[in-house]
Write an enzyme that holds these catalytic residues in place. Structure first.
Site, PDB file in Angstrom:
ATOM      1  N   PHE A  14      28.695  46.397  31.529  1.00  0.00           N
ATOM      2  CA  PHE A  14      30.026  46.345  30.932  1.00  0.00           C
ATOM      3  C   PHE A  14      31.027  45.672  31.871  1.00  0.00           C
ATOM      4  CE2 PHE A  14      27.990  50.065  29.066  1.00  0.00           C
ATOM      5  CZ  PHE A  14      28.287  49.932  27.720  1.00  0.00           C
ATOM      6  N   ASP A  15      31.936  44.922  31.280  1.00  0.00           N
ATOM      7  CA  ASP A  15      33.174  44.573  31.963  1.00  0.00           C
ATOM      8  C   ASP A  15      33.997  45.856  32.064  1.00  0.00           C
ATOM      9  OD1 ASP A  15      35.427  42.941  32.862  1.00  0.00           O
ATOM     10  OD2 ASP A  15      36.235  43.279  30.843  1.00  0.00           O
TER      11      ASP A  15
END
Length: 224
Positions: free
Chosen positions: A8-9
């Site tokens: 994930f960002d």
């Protein structure tokens, strides 16, 4: 679950990132009334610096300090100190996006989770701790530490090495920024999920595997 790893960002993917609220809180502690006009002026400097940083033209330190040069002159406080105060304020302001607190623990039952962020070291760990989300992530890769930012394939290869070089066909990158998260995933040869909450246009040459408009969509793609 078709993925062994979900990466994930951080900002605007896992956590809200209200820079105006953070700046307003930071400057209030310095007895400065930070206005929307001040924020517009700040963004004229800040946004191009982020593009330069993602393109590898400047360092994390240059970005963090150069964005505060004007205020440093006005307040006679070093840019580094203003940046430190800003990131500390942001740790209080940033909260998980709607759905994250419920869905991330569910995903963690089925795959290993990691974070790849172009954000900065000072903010990341304290934010995970304050939101109680530290235990769900097996690794956190921060561009400031690695020395390269998304979409550079090098930060992905570094992450894959830390993850034990998983089969790339079983890795998914999730992020809101098509130009860094999705292009980076494309460059690295993994599937991508673009979290496009605001109906942004997709940049030319960037191809997400999935597009989600909410965390509910992400849950549907991955768990149903």
């Amino acid at each position: 679950m078709q993925y062994d790893w979900i990466l994930f960002d951080a900002d605007e993917t896992l956590f809200s990132f209200d820079a105006y609220a953070g700046l307003k809180a930071m400057f209030a502690a310095l007895d400065v009334d930070f206005t929307p006009e001040d924020f517009a002026e700040y963004q004229l400097v800040n946004k191009p610096l982020w593009v330069q940083y993602q393109d590898g033209e400047i360092s994390a330190k240059q970005l963090q300090e150069d964005r505060f040069n004007v205020w440093s002159d006005r307040l006679n406080i070093s840019p580094a100190e203003l940046n430190r105060r800003f990131l500390d304020a942001m740790a209080d302001v940033c909260q998980p996006l709607e759905g994250v607190r419920d869905i991330v623990p569910e995903l963690a039952k089925h795959a290993k989770l990691g974070i790849i962020t172009n954000g900065f070291v000072q903010l990341q760990q304290i934010r995970l701790e304050r939101t109680g989300m530290t235990d769900y992530f097996d690794l956190v890769v921060i561009s400031e530490e690695v020395g390269v930012a998304k979409p550079d394939v090098a930060i992905f290869e570094h992450t894959f090495a830390l993850a034990g070089n998983p089969d790339k066909s079983r890795v998914l990158m999730v992020g809101d920024n098509a130009a860094s998260d999705i292009l980076g995933g494309n460059n690295a040869g993994v599937d991508t999920c673009w979290l496009n909450v605001d109906g942004k246009a997709l940049p030319e040459g960037v191809t997400p595997t999935y597009t989600a408009t909410s965390w509910a969509d992400i849950k549907t793609f991955l768990l149903n």
